[in-house]
Scaffold this active site. Structure first.
Site, PDB file in Angstrom:
ATOM      1  N   GLN A  64      33.400  37.568  44.172  1.00 53.76           N
ATOM      2  CA  GLN A  64      32.067  38.159  44.321  1.00 53.76           C
ATOM      3  C   GLN A  64      30.983  37.355  43.630  1.00 53.76           C
ATOM      4  OE1 GLN A  64      31.265  40.691  46.245  1.00 53.76           O
ATOM      5  NE2 GLN A  64      33.312  41.410  46.768  1.00 53.76           N
ATOM      6  N   LYS A  93      33.639  35.528  51.987  1.00 52.47           N
ATOM      7  CA  LYS A  93      32.546  36.150  51.228  1.00 52.47           C
ATOM      8  C   LYS A  93      31.440  35.155  50.952  1.00 52.47           C
ATOM      9  CE  LYS A  93      35.852  39.049  48.903  1.00 52.47           C
ATOM     10  NZ  LYS A  93      35.991  40.261  49.653  1.00 52.47           N
ATOM     11  N   ASP A  96      38.508  35.336  38.692  1.00 50.80           N
ATOM     12  CA  ASP A  96      38.387  35.785  40.077  1.00 50.80           C
ATOM     13  C   ASP A  96      36.913  35.655  40.464  1.00 50.80           C
ATOM     14  OD1 ASP A  96      39.105  38.974  41.778  1.00 50.80           O
ATOM     15  OD2 ASP A  96      37.894  37.239  42.358  1.00 50.80           O
TER      16      ASP A  96
HETATM   17  C1  C6P Z   1      36.524  40.789  43.126  1.00 51.99           C
HETATM   18  C2  C6P Z   1      37.425  40.618  44.309  1.00 51.99           C
HETATM   19  N1  C6P Z   1      38.625  40.018  44.127  1.00 51.99           N
HETATM   20  C3  C6P Z   1      39.486  39.855  45.173  1.00 51.99           C
HETATM   21  C4  C6P Z   1      39.162  40.277  46.449  1.00 51.99           C
HETATM   22  C5  C6P Z   1      40.147  40.025  47.570  1.00 51.99           C
HETATM   23  O1  C6P Z   1      39.607  39.070  48.464  1.00 51.99           O
HETATM   24  P1  C6P Z   1      40.445  38.700  49.805  1.00 51.99           P
HETATM   25  O2  C6P Z   1      39.551  37.747  50.562  1.00 51.99           O
HETATM   26  O3  C6P Z   1      40.635  40.028  50.531  1.00 51.99           O
HETATM   27  O4  C6P Z   1      41.742  38.105  49.357  1.00 51.99           O
HETATM   28  C6  C6P Z   1      37.914  40.898  46.675  1.00 51.99           C
HETATM   29  C7  C6P Z   1      37.545  41.396  48.066  1.00 51.99           C
HETATM   30  N2  C6P Z   1      36.789  42.606  47.967  1.00 51.99           N
HETATM   31  C8  C6P Z   1      36.326  43.196  49.215  1.00 51.99           C
HETATM   32  C9  C6P Z   1      37.455  43.702  50.066  1.00 51.99           C
HETATM   33  S1  C6P Z   1      38.453  44.862  49.218  1.00 51.99           S
HETATM   34  C10 C6P Z   1      35.307  44.317  48.892  1.00 51.99           C
HETATM   35  O5  C6P Z   1      34.940  45.043  49.803  1.00 51.99           O
HETATM   36  O6  C6P Z   1      34.885  44.395  47.724  1.00 51.99           O
HETATM   37  C11 C6P Z   1      37.039  41.060  45.593  1.00 51.99           C
HETATM   38  O7  C6P Z   1      35.838  41.651  45.762  1.00 51.99           O
END
Ligand code: C6P
Length: 406
Positions: free
Chosen positions: A203, A226, A200
């Site tokens: 980040q 992101k 994943d």
């Molecule tokens: C490590 C990690 N893995 C998956 C996701 C999900 O990404 P999406 O674009 O929502 O599908 C995130 C998104 N974390 C945001 C929203 S909860 C945060 O505020 O930390 C993430 O940080």
């Protein structure tokens, strides 16, 4: 590395130059979603003004322009992650959908007693899809614990990884702790056990470029929003031979070769996993974001980000009762914290009144909150366009809150 001219960089992000509650906006919620440079806004505007049409229909000039822009964006992403082929780059709605696609695609391989190894620091997006698939197949989701610093317990990892481990699904970087996991070695160990590996990267990609061939992982996923790109699109990198064996995730147009009521056959990669009209302008926007980043001096960018985190760490002692959650040796500029006597959501609300945007809550990582025994945290997540002055303003704001409310 030449000094990072953050004031010039900030002029590329129009949203930053505004006031919130009568104060200059201090945007420190980049881990939730990053802001977008003019280059991204212009690329998407230009796409809609000059190129838009549906793709892969080949019927007319605009369709050819849209298809070229869309497939050109896929090639930009391929190069960004250094994938061997653009057939291995699948567009999704984001990280969450990419993980669901892989979990559902690998489900046919799973049987009673198989194990899916995750970590205690995972985001729900890399826990719940595996729980759903484990429910259906009799497999088990096994979490690797973290230590109090928020680092993966490597001894526990080594003992939990075993011949029943079919999949290792682990985050490159924790959205709460900022911890950077040693994924190259984790991937190698998992492969030695014959397990498939999904990383994943949600980040990680705002801070560094993943090299999926060097990492030798089977899947790598991330979201555009992101990575300074638009929302509504994300990327699944998957090893071609695995994607070939996986059933499609959604049915419809595009993903088929031939449909009849007797028999329907699938399209080739990557289209087998891309049912329906895709997020075309968003793909163009993401490619523009990647090109923007490629024009930055990455070493200078990393040094600037590390300076922001170092300054924040220095200032923690100026706020009585403040404690950092996540003190790993290797971190990206994300700082989760608590302040004795204050609830995280109060901190967030009171900072917002000062124009300062952070995130508070469980950050879609409830098992990690349980581990730390907190209902949630306050989290500041920095990007290369933040300044040292903004770090100072964050702490001035926290000092004010701490004095007023405890
Ligand atoms: C490590 C990690 N893995 C998956 C996701 C999900 O990404 P999406 O674009 O929502 O599908 C995130 C998104 N974390 C945001 C929203 S909860 C945060 O505020 O930390 C993430 O940080």
């Amino acid at each position: 590395t030449k000094a990072f001219d953050v004031e010039r960089i900030r002029r590329d992000f129009p949203i930053l130059a505004q006031e919130v509650n009568g104060k200059p906006l201090v945007y420190l919620d980049n881990g939730a979603s990053a802001q977008k440079p003019i280059a991204v806004l212009d690329a998407m505007d230009r796409y809609y003004r000059e190129m838009h049409s549906n793709v892969h229909r080949g019927a007319h000039t605009l369709g050819d322009r849209a298809t070229a822009a869309f497939e050109g964006a896929r090639e930009t992403v391929r190069s960004f992650v250094n994938a061997p082929s653009s057939r291995e780059i699948i567009w999704t709605r984001g990280t969450t959908e990419a993980i669901n696609l892989v979990a559902n695609g690998l489900a046919p391989r799973l049987k009673e007693g198989d194990e899916i190894l995750v970590s205690h620091m995972e985001h729900h997006a890399n826990i719940v899809p595996w729980q759903m698939v484990a429910e259906r197949t009799g497999a088990k989701v096994v979490p690797v614990p973290v230590n109090s610093a928020g680092e993966l317990d490597l001894d526990a990892f080594n003992s939990l990884l075993n011949e029943r481990t079919r999949i290792l699904a682990i985050t490159h970087v924790s959205n709460v702790l900022g911890t950077v996991n040693p994924i190259a070695s984790l991937i190698k160990k998992a492969k030695d056990q014959g397990a498939l590996t999904l990383i994943d990267g949600a980040q990680a990609v705002p801070h560094f470029k993943p090299d999926v061939q060097a990492l030798d992982c089977d899947f790598y996923v991330f979201s555009s929003h992101k990575l300074f790109g638009p929302t509504g699109i994300g990327v699944l990198y998957g090893r071609a031979e695995l994607l070939e064996q996986m059933p499609p995730y959604q049915g419809g147009g595009e993903m088929i070769e031939r449909v009849s009521f007797e028999r329907t056959t699938w399209n080739v990669l990557p289209y087998k996993f891309e049912a329906g009209t895709p997020a075309i302008a968003e793909a163009v926007g993401l490619a523009a974001a990647i090109r923007y980043l490629d024009n930055l001096d990455r070493k200078a960018m990393e040094a600037a980000e590390n300076a922001l985190l170092a300054r924040a760490n220095e200032l923690v002692s100026t706020v009585p009762g403040m404690e950092i959650i996540g003190t790993a040796a290797k971190k990206v500029p994300v700082m989760s914290f608590k302040i004795a006597g204050l609830h995280p959501s109060d901190i967030g609300t009171l900072l917002d009144q000062q124009g300062i945007a952070i995130r508070t809550g469980h950050h879609c990582a409830m098992p990690l909150m349980d581990f730390y025994g907190v209902p949630g945290t306050a989290r500041a997540s920095f990007a290369f366009y933040n300044t040292l002055e903004e770090v100072e303003q964050l702490f001035a704001g926290l000092q004010k809150i701490q004095r007023l409310f405890t």
